[in-house]
Design an enzyme around this catalytic site. Structure first.
Site, PDB file in Angstrom:
ATOM      1  N   THR A  28     -78.984  25.052  41.854  1.00  0.00           N
ATOM      2  CA  THR A  28     -79.554  25.415  43.146  1.00  0.00           C
ATOM      3  C   THR A  28     -78.638  26.293  44.001  1.00  0.00           C
ATOM      4  O   THR A  28     -77.408  26.268  43.832  1.00  0.00           O
ATOM      5  CB  THR A  28     -79.882  24.122  43.940  1.00  0.00           C
ATOM      6  OG1 THR A  28     -80.308  24.448  45.264  1.00  0.00           O
ATOM      7  CG2 THR A  28     -78.654  23.234  44.051  1.00  0.00           C
ATOM      8  N   THR A  40     -84.547  16.205  44.036  1.00  0.00           N
ATOM      9  CA  THR A  40     -84.614  17.422  44.852  1.00  0.00           C
ATOM     10  C   THR A  40     -85.020  17.176  46.300  1.00  0.00           C
ATOM     11  O   THR A  40     -85.206  18.126  47.054  1.00  0.00           O
ATOM     12  CB  THR A  40     -85.607  18.423  44.230  1.00  0.00           C
ATOM     13  OG1 THR A  40     -86.897  17.803  44.132  1.00  0.00           O
ATOM     14  CG2 THR A  40     -85.149  18.853  42.844  1.00  0.00           C
ATOM     15  N   TYR A  45     -77.223  16.692  48.556  1.00  0.00           N
ATOM     16  CA  TYR A  45     -77.988  17.343  47.483  1.00  0.00           C
ATOM     17  C   TYR A  45     -77.143  18.415  46.800  1.00  0.00           C
ATOM     18  O   TYR A  45     -76.984  18.410  45.566  1.00  0.00           O
ATOM     19  CB  TYR A  45     -79.279  17.942  48.035  1.00  0.00           C
ATOM     20  CG  TYR A  45     -80.015  18.815  47.044  1.00  0.00           C
ATOM     21  CD1 TYR A  45     -80.536  18.276  45.871  1.00  0.00           C
ATOM     22  CD2 TYR A  45     -80.185  20.177  47.272  1.00  0.00           C
ATOM     23  CE1 TYR A  45     -81.202  19.072  44.950  1.00  0.00           C
ATOM     24  CE2 TYR A  45     -80.849  20.975  46.367  1.00  0.00           C
ATOM     25  CZ  TYR A  45     -81.355  20.427  45.209  1.00  0.00           C
ATOM     26  OH  TYR A  45     -82.003  21.217  44.300  1.00  0.00           O
ATOM     27  N   GLY A  73     -92.227  17.926  36.610  1.00  0.00           N
ATOM     28  CA  GLY A  73     -91.819  18.656  37.805  1.00  0.00           C
ATOM     29  C   GLY A  73     -92.378  20.062  37.813  1.00  0.00           C
ATOM     30  O   GLY A  73     -93.094  20.476  36.896  1.00  0.00           O
ATOM     31  N   GLN A  74     -92.058  20.800  38.866  1.00  0.00           N
ATOM     32  CA  GLN A  74     -92.610  22.151  39.011  1.00  0.00           C
ATOM     33  C   GLN A  74     -92.265  23.033  37.819  1.00  0.00           C
ATOM     34  O   GLN A  74     -93.134  23.665  37.218  1.00  0.00           O
ATOM     35  CB  GLN A  74     -92.081  22.803  40.299  1.00  0.00           C
ATOM     36  CG  GLN A  74     -92.601  22.190  41.576  1.00  0.00           C
ATOM     37  CD  GLN A  74     -92.324  23.059  42.779  1.00  0.00           C
ATOM     38  OE1 GLN A  74     -93.122  23.923  43.145  1.00  0.00           O
ATOM     39  NE2 GLN A  74     -91.185  22.857  43.418  1.00  0.00           N
ATOM     40  N   ASP A  85     -85.279   8.109  30.971  1.00  0.00           N
ATOM     41  CA  ASP A  85     -84.443   8.040  32.165  1.00  0.00           C
ATOM     42  C   ASP A  85     -83.113   8.691  31.806  1.00  0.00           C
ATOM     43  O   ASP A  85     -82.311   8.114  31.072  1.00  0.00           O
ATOM     44  CB  ASP A  85     -84.248   6.582  32.575  1.00  0.00           C
ATOM     45  CG  ASP A  85     -83.325   6.427  33.769  1.00  0.00           C
ATOM     46  OD1 ASP A  85     -82.907   7.458  34.349  1.00  0.00           O
ATOM     47  OD2 ASP A  85     -83.009   5.272  34.120  1.00  0.00           O
ATOM     48  N   ILE A  86     -82.894   9.903  32.307  1.00  0.00           N
ATOM     49  CA  ILE A  86     -81.683  10.633  31.917  1.00  0.00           C
ATOM     50  C   ILE A  86     -80.412   9.949  32.413  1.00  0.00           C
ATOM     51  O   ILE A  86     -79.313  10.250  31.943  1.00  0.00           O
ATOM     52  CB  ILE A  86     -81.710  12.108  32.387  1.00  0.00           C
ATOM     53  CG1 ILE A  86     -81.693  12.210  33.922  1.00  0.00           C
ATOM     54  CG2 ILE A  86     -82.891  12.839  31.783  1.00  0.00           C
ATOM     55  CD1 ILE A  86     -81.467  13.626  34.433  1.00  0.00           C
TER      56      ILE A  86
END
Length: 293
Positions: free
Chosen positions: A102, A63, A126, A10-11, A37-38
């Site tokens: 977030t 996300t 989300y 990811g970023q 795979d968490i």
């Protein structure tokens, strides 16, 4: 320090992996969703037991804000259950867990900056699933850092900067939302902040665990962010011309998930506790060629 990174593609995960690979004092196991795979508790326990990390940094998340409104179960599996399993595993081996969250945990209608102690009230799946993940992590592991951030962009993955550069190359006119405000945050700066905190923990310093905000300054609207992106892109000849921009309201750009009108996060706490300054997002755009896909 022994660092287990999840969501390494990811970023933020990419930046974490790159930066830690240059740290001779760090032994790193960086895993993407194909290798861990968490949401699989047995797999998480196996990986943590085998590697014996002193730090777990969870950069894995669902996300896709709009898709989350339909993919409710998947959102909770990835954003709540996975972090819970990682935190439980961290507790079992005496590790600390650093978990990324977030601005969407807030309602987004406050006047001024959100501080860590402000009441949460997410407005969509989300945000709700991410808040559930925060709670799970805090309950499962004594040594936890929850890092809330906003408007993330970087060289890897999909983000607003890349979208603007792509659209700017294809169109002469663009409409951008001008009544949502926040702090753009460079993924590399998030990674750097997480590594600095990890070092403090690994060195045995007294650390105040809990929730921290980390985002960029100055605060801007999406419209103002776009203007800056295009000004820099033209100056650095990444784009030949700046498209004509029109500021529109949130109501004029409906989306399945509600966006916070105010995503301004105060970074005073992380600066006071760890001497970590807010992300300088304008400086991160100096090499804007790197964001052109």
């Amino acid at each position: 320090m022994r660092v287990l990174i999840t969501g390494c593609n990811g970023q933020v995960g990419c930046c974490l992996t790159q930066q830690l690979s240059m740290n001779e004092n760090a032994i790193v196991l960086a895993l993407d969703k194909e290798h861990l795979d968490i949401a699989n508790q047995d797999a998480v326990n196996s990986a943590v037991t085998e590697f014996q990390p002193s730090i777990i940094i969870n950069a894995a998340a669902h996300t896709a804000v709009d898709k989350a409104e339909e993919e409710v179960e998947l959102s909770y599996v990835i954003n709540r259950d996975g972090p819970n399993y990682l935190a439980q595993a961290a507790q079992s081996v005496g590790a600390a867990i650093l978990h990324i969250s977030t601005d969407y945990v807030f309602e987004g209608n406050k006047t001024g900056e959100y501080v860590e102690s402000d009441a949460t009230n997410p407005q969509g799946v989300y945000g709700e699933s991410k808040l559930a993940g925060e709670i799970a992590v805090a309950n499962a592991c004594d040594k936890h850092i929850i890092l809330r951030t906003s408007w993330v962009f970087g060289e890897n993955g999909n983000n607003f900067v890349k979208t603007m550069l792509r659209l700017g190359a294809a169109r002469n006119e663009l409409s951008v939302v001008g009544d949502q405000f926040g702090g753009p945050t460079y993924a590399g700066d998030i990674a750097h902040a997480l590594i600095l905190i990890s070092k403090r923990i690994a060195e045995g310093d007294t650390v105040e665990y809990g929730v921290y905000h980390y985002a960029g300054l100055p605060h801007v609207s999406w419209f103002e962010f776009a203007e800056t992106i295009f000004d820099i892109a033209v100056k650095q000849t990444v784009l030949s011309n700046k498209p004509s921009l029109t500021s529109i309201t949130t109501d004029q750009y409906p989306t399945p998930a509600k966006r916070p009108s105010n995503s301004r996060l105060s970074t005073d706490k992380i600066t006071n506790r760890f001497a970590i300054k807010a992300s300088d997002w304008t400086a991160a755009l100096n090499n804007i060629q790197a964001y052109k896909g």
